[in-house]
Design a protein around this motif. Sequence first.
Motif, PDB file in Angstrom:
ATOM      1  N   PHE A  48      55.186  48.970  24.604  1.00  0.00           N
ATOM      2  CA  PHE A  48      53.864  48.702  25.166  1.00  0.00           C
ATOM      3  C   PHE A  48      53.005  47.916  24.174  1.00  0.00           C
ATOM      4  O   PHE A  48      53.185  47.997  22.958  1.00  0.00           O
ATOM      5  CB  PHE A  48      53.164  50.017  25.522  1.00  0.00           C
ATOM      6  CG  PHE A  48      53.918  50.866  26.502  1.00  0.00           C
ATOM      7  CD1 PHE A  48      53.979  50.524  27.850  1.00  0.00           C
ATOM      8  CD2 PHE A  48      54.587  52.006  26.074  1.00  0.00           C
ATOM      9  CE1 PHE A  48      54.664  51.317  28.762  1.00  0.00           C
ATOM     10  CE2 PHE A  48      55.277  52.803  26.970  1.00  0.00           C
ATOM     11  CZ  PHE A  48      55.325  52.450  28.323  1.00  0.00           C
ATOM     12  N   ASP A  49      52.029  47.189  24.704  1.00  0.00           N
ATOM     13  CA  ASP A  49      51.090  46.454  23.852  1.00  0.00           C
ATOM     14  C   ASP A  49      50.180  47.401  23.072  1.00  0.00           C
ATOM     15  O   ASP A  49      49.790  47.107  21.939  1.00  0.00           O
ATOM     16  CB  ASP A  49      50.230  45.513  24.703  1.00  0.00           C
ATOM     17  CG  ASP A  49      51.044  44.452  25.421  1.00  0.00           C
ATOM     18  OD1 ASP A  49      52.013  43.950  24.823  1.00  0.00           O
ATOM     19  OD2 ASP A  49      50.709  44.124  26.581  1.00  0.00           O
ATOM     20  N   ASP A  76      49.930  48.256  37.710  1.00  0.00           N
ATOM     21  CA  ASP A  76      50.749  49.436  37.979  1.00  0.00           C
ATOM     22  C   ASP A  76      50.304  50.522  37.005  1.00  0.00           C
ATOM     23  O   ASP A  76      49.283  50.375  36.335  1.00  0.00           O
ATOM     24  CB  ASP A  76      52.255  49.130  37.877  1.00  0.00           C
ATOM     25  CG  ASP A  76      52.666  48.591  36.510  1.00  0.00           C
ATOM     26  OD1 ASP A  76      52.175  49.119  35.480  1.00  0.00           O
ATOM     27  OD2 ASP A  76      53.471  47.646  36.449  1.00  0.00           O
ATOM     28  N   HIS A 110      51.227  51.449  34.145  1.00  0.00           N
ATOM     29  CA  HIS A 110      51.204  51.147  32.716  1.00  0.00           C
ATOM     30  C   HIS A 110      50.592  49.781  32.422  1.00  0.00           C
ATOM     31  O   HIS A 110      50.468  49.415  31.247  1.00  0.00           O
ATOM     32  CB  HIS A 110      52.618  51.176  32.130  1.00  0.00           C
ATOM     33  CG  HIS A 110      53.143  52.553  31.839  1.00  0.00           C
ATOM     34  ND1 HIS A 110      52.661  53.352  30.825  1.00  0.00           N
ATOM     35  CD2 HIS A 110      54.126  53.276  32.445  1.00  0.00           C
ATOM     36  CE1 HIS A 110      53.322  54.498  30.799  1.00  0.00           C
ATOM     37  NE2 HIS A 110      54.221  54.490  31.774  1.00  0.00           N
ATOM     38  N   THR A 111      50.213  49.042  33.458  1.00  0.00           N
ATOM     39  CA  THR A 111      49.799  47.652  33.273  1.00  0.00           C
ATOM     40  C   THR A 111      48.407  47.405  33.834  1.00  0.00           C
ATOM     41  O   THR A 111      48.075  47.872  34.932  1.00  0.00           O
ATOM     42  CB  THR A 111      50.790  46.692  33.962  1.00  0.00           C
ATOM     43  OG1 THR A 111      52.126  47.005  33.550  1.00  0.00           O
ATOM     44  CG2 THR A 111      50.478  45.240  33.612  1.00  0.00           C
ATOM     45  N   ARG A 156      45.316  44.266  34.401  1.00  0.00           N
ATOM     46  CA  ARG A 156      44.968  42.851  34.396  1.00  0.00           C
ATOM     47  C   ARG A 156      43.537  42.702  33.907  1.00  0.00           C
ATOM     48  O   ARG A 156      42.631  43.380  34.392  1.00  0.00           O
ATOM     49  CB  ARG A 156      45.100  42.246  35.789  1.00  0.00           C
ATOM     50  CG  ARG A 156      44.682  40.757  35.837  1.00  0.00           C
ATOM     51  CD  ARG A 156      44.783  40.158  37.227  1.00  0.00           C
ATOM     52  NE  ARG A 156      46.172  40.104  37.669  1.00  0.00           N
ATOM     53  CZ  ARG A 156      46.698  40.899  38.591  1.00  0.00           C
ATOM     54  NH1 ARG A 156      45.933  41.826  39.175  1.00  0.00           N
ATOM     55  NH2 ARG A 156      47.962  40.800  38.944  1.00  0.00           N
ATOM     56  N   GLU A 190      45.096  37.575  31.992  1.00  0.00           N
ATOM     57  CA  GLU A 190      46.232  38.115  31.246  1.00  0.00           C
ATOM     58  C   GLU A 190      46.438  39.587  31.568  1.00  0.00           C
ATOM     59  O   GLU A 190      45.535  40.283  32.052  1.00  0.00           O
ATOM     60  CB  GLU A 190      46.017  37.928  29.746  1.00  0.00           C
ATOM     61  CG  GLU A 190      44.879  38.753  29.173  1.00  0.00           C
ATOM     62  CD  GLU A 190      44.704  38.558  27.667  1.00  0.00           C
ATOM     63  OE1 GLU A 190      45.671  38.808  26.919  1.00  0.00           O
ATOM     64  OE2 GLU A 190      43.595  38.153  27.262  1.00  0.00           O
ATOM     65  N   THR A 191      47.625  40.079  31.310  1.00  0.00           N
ATOM     66  CA  THR A 191      47.937  41.487  31.521  1.00  0.00           C
ATOM     67  C   THR A 191      48.261  42.144  30.184  1.00  0.00           C
ATOM     68  O   THR A 191      48.747  41.494  29.249  1.00  0.00           O
ATOM     69  CB  THR A 191      49.125  41.664  32.477  1.00  0.00           C
ATOM     70  OG1 THR A 191      50.276  40.998  31.956  1.00  0.00           O
ATOM     71  CG2 THR A 191      48.792  41.126  33.863  1.00  0.00           C
ATOM     72  N   VAL A 192      47.968  43.422  30.107  1.00  0.00           N
ATOM     73  CA  VAL A 192      48.307  44.224  28.938  1.00  0.00           C
ATOM     74  C   VAL A 192      48.966  45.499  29.422  1.00  0.00           C
ATOM     75  O   VAL A 192      48.722  45.962  30.545  1.00  0.00           O
ATOM     76  CB  VAL A 192      47.066  44.561  28.080  1.00  0.00           C
ATOM     77  CG1 VAL A 192      46.464  43.303  27.482  1.00  0.00           C
ATOM     78  CG2 VAL A 192      46.019  45.314  28.900  1.00  0.00           C
ATOM     79  N   THR A 193      49.790  46.079  28.564  1.00  0.00           N
ATOM     80  CA  THR A 193      50.447  47.331  28.904  1.00  0.00           C
ATOM     81  C   THR A 193      50.063  48.396  27.890  1.00  0.00           C
ATOM     82  O   THR A 193      49.726  48.089  26.736  1.00  0.00           O
ATOM     83  CB  THR A 193      51.972  47.174  28.921  1.00  0.00           C
ATOM     84  OG1 THR A 193      52.422  46.758  27.614  1.00  0.00           O
ATOM     85  CG2 THR A 193      52.399  46.149  29.965  1.00  0.00           C
TER      86      THR A 193
END
Length: 459
Positions: A4-5, A119, A121-122, A124, A130-133
Amino acid sequence: MSEFDFDLFVIGGGSGGVRAARIAATHGAKVGLAEEYRYGGTCVIRGCVPKKLFVYASRFSEEFEDAEGFGWHVGERSFSWRQLIAAKDKEITRLEGIYRRNLDNTGVTCFDSRAEFVDDHTLRLTATGETVTAKYILVATGGAANLDPDVPGIEHAITSNEAFHLEELPESVMVVGGGYIAVEFAGIFNGLGVKTQLMYRRDMILNGFDMDLREAVQEEVAKKGVEIITDDVPVRIVRRPDGRLDVTSRQGRTCVVDQIMYAIGRRPNTEGLGTDAAGIILKPNGAIAVDAASRTNVEHIYAVGDVTDRVALTPVAIREGHAVADTLFGNNPWTVDHSLIATAVFSQPELGTVGLTQDQALELTPNLDIYKAKFRPMKHTLSGRDEKMLMKVIVNADDDRVLGVHLMGPDAGELAQVLGICLQMGATKADFDRTVAVHPTAAEELVTMRAPTERLRGA
Protein backbone atom coordinates in the motif's frame (compact mmCIF):
# COMPACT_ATOMS: atom_id res chain seq x y z
CA MET A 1 8.01 -3.07 1.11
CA SER A 2 4.31 -2.46 1.78
CA GLU A 3 1.78 -3.27 -0.93
CA PHE A 4 0.00 0.00 0.00
CA ASP A 5 1.01 3.64 -0.48
CA PHE A 6 0.15 4.43 3.15
CA ASP A 7 -0.28 2.56 6.40
CA LEU A 8 -3.12 4.95 7.29
CA PHE A 9 -5.01 7.41 5.13
CA VAL A 10 -7.29 9.93 6.81
CA ILE A 11 -10.18 11.59 4.98
CA GLY A 12 -10.81 14.95 6.63
CA GLY A 13 -8.53 17.52 8.24
CA GLY A 14 -10.69 18.39 11.22
CA SER A 15 -9.83 17.88 14.86
CA GLY A 16 -10.45 14.12 14.96
CA GLY A 17 -8.70 13.34 11.70
CA VAL A 18 -5.69 15.51 12.44
CA ARG A 19 -5.22 13.98 15.88
CA ALA A 20 -5.38 10.46 14.47
CA ALA A 21 -2.93 11.31 11.69
CA ARG A 22 -0.42 12.96 14.01
CA ILE A 23 -0.49 10.21 16.65
CA ALA A 24 -0.23 7.45 14.05
CA ALA A 25 2.76 9.21 12.47
CA THR A 26 4.51 9.54 15.84
CA HIS A 27 4.07 5.77 16.23
CA GLY A 28 6.03 5.32 12.98
CA ALA A 29 3.17 4.83 10.54
CA LYS A 30 3.26 6.26 7.02
CA VAL A 31 0.23 8.54 7.01
CA GLY A 32 -1.61 10.49 4.33
CA LEU A 33 -4.44 12.96 4.86
CA ALA A 34 -6.82 14.66 2.44
CA GLU A 35 -8.77 17.84 3.20
CA GLU A 36 -10.84 19.58 0.53
CA TYR A 37 -11.43 22.88 2.31
CA ARG A 38 -9.37 24.25 5.22
CA TYR A 39 -7.50 22.42 7.95
CA GLY A 40 -9.02 22.54 11.42
CA GLY A 41 -12.51 21.38 10.49
CA THR A 42 -15.83 22.77 11.59
CA CYS A 43 -14.67 23.65 15.10
CA VAL A 44 -11.74 25.81 14.10
CA ILE A 45 -12.95 27.23 10.80
CA ARG A 46 -16.70 27.71 11.17
CA GLY A 47 -17.71 26.41 14.58
CA CYS A 48 -16.77 26.60 18.21
CA VAL A 49 -13.66 28.79 17.91
CA PRO A 50 -15.10 31.69 15.88
CA LYS A 51 -18.38 31.31 17.75
CA LYS A 52 -16.64 31.75 21.11
CA LEU A 53 -14.90 34.85 19.76
CA PHE A 54 -18.32 36.20 18.75
CA VAL A 55 -19.68 35.39 22.21
CA TYR A 56 -16.88 37.42 23.79
CA ALA A 57 -17.68 40.34 21.50
CA SER A 58 -21.39 40.23 22.26
CA ARG A 59 -20.88 40.27 26.04
CA PHE A 60 -19.29 43.71 26.04
CA SER A 61 -22.65 45.46 25.70
CA GLU A 62 -23.67 44.21 29.15
CA GLU A 63 -20.21 44.74 30.60
CA PHE A 64 -20.38 48.42 29.68
CA GLU A 65 -23.78 48.71 31.35
CA ASP A 66 -22.66 46.82 34.48
CA ALA A 67 -19.57 49.00 34.89
CA GLU A 68 -21.61 51.97 36.07
CA GLY A 69 -22.66 50.08 39.18
CA PHE A 70 -18.98 49.92 40.13
CA GLY A 71 -18.31 53.61 39.62
CA TRP A 72 -17.12 53.51 36.01
CA HIS A 73 -18.56 56.01 33.55
CA VAL A 74 -18.20 54.66 30.05
CA GLY A 75 -18.27 57.21 27.25
CA GLU A 76 -19.69 57.01 23.77
CA ARG A 77 -19.64 53.48 22.38
CA SER A 78 -19.72 52.06 18.87
CA PHE A 79 -19.29 48.62 17.36
CA SER A 80 -17.73 47.62 14.04
CA TRP A 81 -18.96 44.29 12.68
CA ARG A 82 -16.40 44.39 9.88
CA GLN A 83 -13.57 44.90 12.37
CA LEU A 84 -14.74 41.87 14.34
CA ILE A 85 -14.93 39.76 11.18
CA ALA A 86 -11.43 40.82 10.14
CA ALA A 87 -10.00 40.00 13.57
CA LYS A 88 -11.79 36.64 13.60
CA ASP A 89 -10.53 35.76 10.12
CA LYS A 90 -6.95 36.62 11.11
CA GLU A 91 -7.15 34.33 14.14
CA ILE A 92 -8.67 31.45 12.16
CA THR A 93 -5.92 31.75 9.55
CA ARG A 94 -3.33 31.61 12.34
CA LEU A 95 -4.91 28.47 13.81
CA GLU A 96 -5.17 26.76 10.44
CA GLY A 97 -1.47 27.40 9.93
CA ILE A 98 -0.74 25.66 13.22
CA TYR A 99 -2.75 22.60 12.13
CA ARG A 100 -0.83 22.40 8.87
CA ARG A 101 2.57 22.84 10.55
CA ASN A 102 1.80 20.19 13.15
CA LEU A 103 0.96 17.71 10.41
CA ASP A 104 4.11 18.59 8.48
CA ASN A 105 6.25 18.35 11.60
CA THR A 106 5.08 14.79 12.27
CA GLY A 107 5.67 13.68 8.68
CA VAL A 108 2.07 13.38 7.52
CA THR A 109 1.66 13.74 3.74
CA CYS A 110 -1.17 16.21 3.13
CA PHE A 111 -3.32 16.53 0.03
CA ASP A 112 -5.46 19.62 -0.53
CA SER A 113 -8.20 17.62 -2.15
CA ARG A 114 -11.42 15.76 -1.66
CA ALA A 115 -10.94 12.00 -1.32
CA GLU A 116 -13.54 9.46 -2.41
CA PHE A 117 -13.57 5.67 -2.16
CA VAL A 118 -12.81 3.63 -5.26
CA ASP A 119 -12.79 0.41 -3.26
CA ASP A 120 -12.12 -0.54 0.34
CA HIS A 121 -8.37 0.12 0.08
CA THR A 122 -8.28 2.77 -2.66
CA LEU A 123 -9.16 6.47 -2.71
CA ARG A 124 -9.37 8.93 -5.57
CA LEU A 125 -8.10 12.46 -4.98
CA THR A 126 -10.55 14.54 -6.97
CA ALA A 127 -8.27 17.57 -7.28
CA THR A 128 -5.79 15.65 -9.42
CA GLY A 129 -7.57 12.42 -10.31
CA GLU A 130 -4.75 10.32 -8.85
CA THR A 131 -5.47 7.32 -6.64
CA VAL A 132 -3.80 6.25 -3.42
CA THR A 133 -4.03 3.03 -1.46
CA ALA A 134 -3.89 2.44 2.27
CA LYS A 135 -3.83 -0.53 4.63
CA TYR A 136 -6.16 1.32 6.99
CA ILE A 137 -8.52 4.18 6.19
CA LEU A 138 -10.07 6.58 8.68
CA VAL A 139 -13.12 8.66 7.73
CA ALA A 140 -13.29 11.94 9.67
CA THR A 141 -15.40 14.12 7.39
CA GLY A 142 -17.56 15.65 10.13
CA GLY A 143 -21.02 17.03 9.56
CA ALA A 144 -22.84 19.69 7.59
CA ALA A 145 -25.50 22.19 8.62
CA ASN A 146 -29.11 21.30 7.89
CA LEU A 147 -31.78 23.39 6.17
CA ASP A 148 -35.43 22.39 5.83
CA PRO A 149 -35.92 21.61 2.12
CA ASP A 150 -39.72 21.49 2.53
CA VAL A 151 -39.97 25.21 3.34
CA PRO A 152 -40.66 27.34 0.24
CA GLY A 153 -38.05 30.10 0.09
CA ILE A 154 -35.51 28.18 2.15
CA GLU A 155 -32.84 29.40 -0.29
CA HIS A 156 -33.09 32.78 1.43
CA ALA A 157 -32.01 31.31 4.77
CA ILE A 158 -28.46 31.08 6.09
CA THR A 159 -26.78 28.70 8.53
CA SER A 160 -24.02 29.33 11.03
CA ASN A 161 -21.53 28.85 8.17
CA GLU A 162 -22.71 32.04 6.46
CA ALA A 163 -23.29 33.90 9.74
CA PHE A 164 -19.53 34.02 10.26
CA HIS A 165 -19.09 35.88 6.97
CA LEU A 166 -22.01 38.32 6.73
CA GLU A 167 -20.94 41.55 5.10
CA GLU A 168 -23.19 43.59 7.36
CA LEU A 169 -24.71 42.96 10.77
CA PRO A 170 -28.49 42.70 10.28
CA GLU A 171 -30.86 44.89 12.24
CA SER A 172 -33.17 41.95 12.90
CA VAL A 173 -32.79 38.19 12.73
CA MET A 174 -34.81 35.05 13.33
CA VAL A 175 -32.85 32.03 14.54
CA VAL A 176 -34.63 28.73 13.93
CA GLY A 177 -33.76 25.93 16.36
CA GLY A 178 -33.30 25.37 20.07
CA GLY A 179 -30.03 23.51 20.52
CA TYR A 180 -26.45 24.57 21.21
CA ILE A 181 -25.89 26.58 18.04
CA ALA A 182 -29.30 28.26 17.93
CA VAL A 183 -29.22 29.43 21.54
CA GLU A 184 -25.62 30.59 21.29
CA PHE A 185 -26.21 32.61 18.13
CA ALA A 186 -29.39 34.12 19.53
CA GLY A 187 -27.26 35.43 22.40
CA ILE A 188 -24.57 36.66 20.04
CA PHE A 189 -26.94 38.61 17.81
CA ASN A 190 -28.88 39.98 20.76
CA GLY A 191 -25.71 41.09 22.54
CA LEU A 192 -24.56 42.90 19.41
CA GLY A 193 -27.77 44.91 19.34
CA VAL A 194 -29.72 42.92 16.77
CA LYS A 195 -33.46 42.48 17.32
CA THR A 196 -33.52 38.72 17.79
CA GLN A 197 -36.23 36.08 17.66
CA LEU A 198 -35.64 32.42 18.45
CA MET A 199 -38.21 30.01 16.99
CA TYR A 200 -38.20 26.40 18.14
CA ARG A 201 -40.47 23.48 17.32
CA ARG A 202 -40.56 22.14 20.90
CA ASP A 203 -42.04 23.71 24.02
CA MET A 204 -38.66 24.57 25.58
CA ILE A 205 -35.14 25.18 24.30
CA LEU A 206 -32.12 22.90 24.84
CA ASN A 207 -33.84 19.54 24.52
CA GLY A 208 -31.84 16.78 26.23
CA PHE A 209 -30.49 18.94 29.05
CA ASP A 210 -31.73 18.84 32.63
CA MET A 211 -35.20 20.36 32.87
CA ASP A 212 -34.33 22.80 35.66
CA LEU A 213 -31.42 24.04 33.58
CA ARG A 214 -33.58 24.38 30.47
CA GLU A 215 -36.21 26.40 32.32
CA ALA A 216 -33.62 28.67 33.93
CA VAL A 217 -31.72 29.36 30.69
CA GLN A 218 -34.90 30.04 28.74
CA GLU A 219 -36.06 32.50 31.40
CA GLU A 220 -32.75 34.36 31.48
CA VAL A 221 -32.34 34.46 27.69
CA ALA A 222 -35.82 35.97 27.40
CA LYS A 223 -35.04 38.55 30.10
CA LYS A 224 -32.07 39.69 28.04
CA GLY A 225 -34.37 40.60 25.18
CA VAL A 226 -34.50 37.55 22.90
CA GLU A 227 -38.08 36.84 21.82
CA ILE A 228 -38.48 33.08 22.23
CA ILE A 229 -41.24 31.50 20.16
CA THR A 230 -41.89 27.83 20.97
CA ASP A 231 -44.04 25.09 19.43
CA ASP A 232 -43.66 26.71 16.03
CA VAL A 233 -41.60 26.57 12.84
CA PRO A 234 -41.43 28.60 9.63
CA VAL A 235 -43.46 27.24 6.72
CA ARG A 236 -42.71 29.93 4.12
CA ILE A 237 -40.02 32.54 3.49
CA VAL A 238 -40.52 35.30 0.92
CA ARG A 239 -37.97 37.90 -0.17
CA ARG A 240 -39.55 41.38 -0.23
CA PRO A 241 -38.65 44.07 -2.79
CA ASP A 242 -36.72 45.92 -0.08
CA GLY A 243 -34.57 42.84 0.54
CA ARG A 244 -36.08 41.91 3.88
CA LEU A 245 -37.78 38.57 4.52
CA ASP A 246 -41.42 37.78 5.24
CA VAL A 247 -41.59 34.67 7.41
CA THR A 248 -44.84 32.79 7.92
CA SER A 249 -45.02 30.15 10.66
CA ARG A 250 -47.07 27.00 11.17
CA GLN A 251 -49.06 28.73 13.92
CA GLY A 252 -49.96 31.59 11.58
CA ARG A 253 -47.41 34.13 12.79
CA THR A 254 -45.96 36.57 10.28
CA CYS A 255 -42.61 38.21 10.91
CA VAL A 256 -40.41 40.55 8.91
CA VAL A 257 -36.66 40.14 9.46
CA ASP A 258 -33.42 41.01 7.72
CA GLN A 259 -31.97 37.51 8.09
CA ILE A 260 -33.24 34.07 9.01
CA MET A 261 -30.64 31.61 10.30
CA TYR A 262 -31.34 27.89 10.61
CA ALA A 263 -29.65 25.90 13.37
CA ILE A 264 -31.76 22.74 13.36
CA GLY A 265 -28.96 20.23 13.71
CA ARG A 266 -26.24 18.83 11.50
CA ARG A 267 -26.11 15.81 9.22
CA PRO A 268 -23.18 13.40 8.84
CA ASN A 269 -21.04 14.40 5.87
CA THR A 270 -21.04 11.17 3.83
CA GLU A 271 -22.77 12.27 0.64
CA GLY A 272 -20.64 11.51 -2.43
CA LEU A 273 -17.95 9.85 -0.33
CA GLY A 274 -18.28 6.54 -2.19
CA THR A 275 -19.08 4.48 0.87
CA ASP A 276 -20.97 1.98 -1.31
CA ALA A 277 -17.82 1.28 -3.29
CA ALA A 278 -16.05 0.42 -0.06
CA GLY A 279 -18.94 -1.64 1.29
CA ILE A 280 -19.41 0.61 4.33
CA ILE A 281 -22.77 0.37 6.10
CA LEU A 282 -24.52 3.66 6.85
CA LYS A 283 -27.25 4.39 9.37
CA PRO A 284 -30.61 5.67 8.06
CA ASN A 285 -29.49 9.29 8.64
CA GLY A 286 -26.32 8.80 6.60
CA ALA A 287 -23.97 8.35 9.55
CA ILE A 288 -21.26 5.72 9.38
CA ALA A 289 -22.05 2.81 11.70
CA VAL A 290 -19.13 1.92 13.96
CA ASP A 291 -18.42 -0.24 16.99
CA ALA A 292 -16.94 0.85 20.31
CA ALA A 293 -13.46 0.90 18.72
CA SER A 294 -14.70 3.25 15.92
CA ARG A 295 -14.39 0.41 13.38
CA THR A 296 -16.91 0.12 10.56
CA ASN A 297 -18.27 -3.15 9.23
CA VAL A 298 -15.21 -3.20 6.94
CA GLU A 299 -12.48 -4.40 9.28
CA HIS A 300 -9.73 -2.02 8.15
CA ILE A 301 -11.90 1.11 7.78
CA TYR A 302 -12.60 3.33 10.79
CA ALA A 303 -14.63 6.50 11.37
CA VAL A 304 -14.57 9.12 14.14
CA GLY A 305 -16.29 12.35 15.06
CA ASP A 306 -19.54 13.83 13.83
CA VAL A 307 -19.69 11.57 10.76
CA THR A 308 -20.55 8.71 13.15
CA ASP A 309 -23.33 10.67 14.89
CA ARG A 310 -22.40 9.50 18.37
CA VAL A 311 -21.43 12.55 20.44
CA ALA A 312 -20.98 15.60 18.21
CA LEU A 313 -18.33 17.41 20.25
CA THR A 314 -14.82 18.32 19.14
CA PRO A 315 -12.99 16.88 22.19
CA VAL A 316 -14.83 13.59 21.65
CA ALA A 317 -13.66 13.40 18.03
CA ILE A 318 -10.11 14.10 19.19
CA ARG A 319 -10.25 11.31 21.76
CA GLU A 320 -11.73 8.89 19.22
CA GLY A 321 -9.03 9.68 16.67
CA HIS A 322 -6.30 9.28 19.26
CA ALA A 323 -7.72 5.91 20.34
CA VAL A 324 -7.76 4.61 16.76
CA ALA A 325 -4.14 5.63 16.19
CA ASP A 326 -2.94 4.11 19.47
CA THR A 327 -4.88 0.93 18.82
CA LEU A 328 -3.62 0.39 15.28
CA PHE A 329 -0.04 1.60 15.56
CA GLY A 330 0.86 2.22 19.20
CA ASN A 331 0.38 -1.26 20.65
CA ASN A 332 -2.05 0.34 23.10
CA PRO A 333 -5.66 -0.57 22.30
CA TRP A 334 -8.28 1.51 24.10
CA THR A 335 -11.76 2.92 23.48
CA VAL A 336 -13.50 6.15 24.39
CA ASP A 337 -16.02 6.19 27.23
CA HIS A 338 -18.97 8.21 25.93
CA SER A 339 -20.97 7.83 29.13
CA LEU A 340 -19.64 10.77 31.14
CA ILE A 341 -18.75 13.81 29.07
CA ALA A 342 -18.67 17.34 30.44
CA THR A 343 -19.98 19.98 28.06
CA ALA A 344 -20.80 23.66 27.89
CA VAL A 345 -23.25 25.79 25.99
CA PHE A 346 -21.99 29.33 25.51
CA SER A 347 -25.44 30.77 25.83
CA GLN A 348 -25.94 33.98 27.76
CA PRO A 349 -25.92 33.11 30.62
CA GLU A 350 -23.50 30.24 30.10
CA LEU A 351 -24.37 26.62 30.79
CA GLY A 352 -22.12 23.80 31.99
CA THR A 353 -23.11 20.22 32.65
CA VAL A 354 -21.62 16.81 33.39
CA GLY A 355 -23.27 13.50 34.13
CA LEU A 356 -26.92 12.53 34.19
CA THR A 357 -29.97 14.75 34.05
CA GLN A 358 -32.59 14.19 36.72
CA ASP A 359 -34.77 12.19 34.31
CA GLN A 360 -31.80 10.04 33.27
CA ALA A 361 -30.80 9.49 36.89
CA LEU A 362 -34.32 8.29 37.71
CA GLU A 363 -33.90 5.57 35.10
CA LEU A 364 -30.86 4.36 37.04
CA THR A 365 -32.38 4.58 40.52
CA PRO A 366 -35.66 5.89 41.97
CA ASN A 367 -33.82 7.11 45.06
CA LEU A 368 -32.30 10.52 44.48
CA ASP A 369 -31.31 13.51 46.57
CA ILE A 370 -31.49 16.77 44.64
CA TYR A 371 -29.47 19.78 45.79
CA LYS A 372 -30.32 23.03 44.08
CA ALA A 373 -29.41 26.68 44.58
CA LYS A 374 -30.65 29.59 42.50
CA PHE A 375 -29.26 32.95 43.48
CA ARG A 376 -28.11 36.35 42.31
CA PRO A 377 -24.34 36.37 41.60
CA MET A 378 -22.32 38.72 43.78
CA LYS A 379 -21.36 40.86 40.80
CA HIS A 380 -24.97 41.83 40.19
CA THR A 381 -25.54 43.09 43.72
CA LEU A 382 -23.78 46.23 42.49
CA SER A 383 -24.45 46.08 38.75
CA GLY A 384 -28.17 45.89 39.49
CA ARG A 385 -28.73 43.36 36.72
CA ASP A 386 -31.65 40.98 37.24
CA GLU A 387 -29.82 37.77 36.43
CA LYS A 388 -29.76 34.52 38.38
CA MET A 389 -27.27 31.70 38.67
CA LEU A 390 -28.30 28.05 39.06
CA MET A 391 -26.40 25.12 40.55
CA LYS A 392 -27.87 21.63 40.75
CA VAL A 393 -26.29 18.45 42.10
CA ILE A 394 -27.97 15.06 41.61
CA VAL A 395 -26.98 12.35 44.09
CA ASN A 396 -27.74 8.64 44.21
CA ALA A 397 -29.30 8.28 47.66
CA ASP A 398 -28.38 4.59 47.79
CA ASP A 399 -24.60 5.04 47.65
CA ASP A 400 -24.10 8.85 47.90
CA ARG A 401 -22.43 9.02 44.47
CA VAL A 402 -22.84 12.25 42.53
CA LEU A 403 -24.57 11.38 39.25
CA GLY A 404 -24.81 14.81 37.66
CA VAL A 405 -23.98 18.47 38.13
CA HIS A 406 -25.72 21.20 36.14
CA LEU A 407 -24.74 24.88 36.19
CA MET A 408 -25.93 28.15 34.72
CA GLY A 409 -23.96 31.33 35.14
CA PRO A 410 -20.55 32.96 34.58
CA ASP A 411 -17.76 30.49 33.77
CA ALA A 412 -20.11 27.50 33.98
CA GLY A 413 -18.12 25.80 31.23
CA GLU A 414 -14.87 26.18 33.15
CA LEU A 415 -16.48 24.69 36.25
CA ALA A 416 -17.93 21.78 34.25
CA GLN A 417 -14.44 20.78 33.09
CA VAL A 418 -13.17 20.46 36.67
CA LEU A 419 -16.36 18.76 37.84
CA GLY A 420 -15.95 16.24 35.04
CA ILE A 421 -12.74 15.05 36.72
CA CYS A 422 -14.57 14.67 40.04
CA LEU A 423 -17.37 12.60 38.54
CA GLN A 424 -14.92 10.45 36.55
CA MET A 425 -13.27 9.62 39.87
CA GLY A 426 -16.61 8.59 41.36
CA ALA A 427 -17.00 11.50 43.77
CA THR A 428 -19.67 11.28 46.45
CA LYS A 429 -21.68 14.02 48.07
CA ALA A 430 -19.59 13.43 51.19
CA ASP A 431 -16.49 14.27 49.12
CA PHE A 432 -18.12 17.55 48.14
CA ASP A 433 -19.15 18.24 51.74
CA ARG A 434 -15.68 17.82 53.22
CA THR A 435 -14.11 20.14 50.63
CA VAL A 436 -13.34 23.57 52.06
CA ALA A 437 -15.14 26.33 50.19
CA VAL A 438 -13.35 29.08 48.30
CA HIS A 439 -14.92 32.33 49.45
CA PRO A 440 -16.30 34.52 48.04
CA THR A 441 -17.10 32.57 44.88
CA ALA A 442 -20.26 31.30 43.29
CA ALA A 443 -18.71 27.84 43.07
CA GLU A 444 -18.63 27.51 46.86
CA GLU A 445 -22.34 26.71 46.65
CA LEU A 446 -21.32 23.31 45.25
CA VAL A 447 -19.70 22.35 48.56
CA THR A 448 -21.97 24.19 51.00
CA MET A 449 -25.38 22.79 50.03
CA ARG A 450 -25.96 20.47 53.00
CA ALA A 451 -29.67 19.64 52.90
CA PRO A 452 -31.40 18.31 49.78
CA THR A 453 -34.01 20.61 48.28
CA GLU A 454 -35.86 17.51 47.12
CA ARG A 455 -35.78 13.82 48.06
CA LEU A 456 -37.09 11.36 45.49
CA ARG A 457 -37.83 7.86 46.74
CA GLY A 458 -39.21 4.91 44.83
CA ALA A 459 -41.97 2.68 46.06
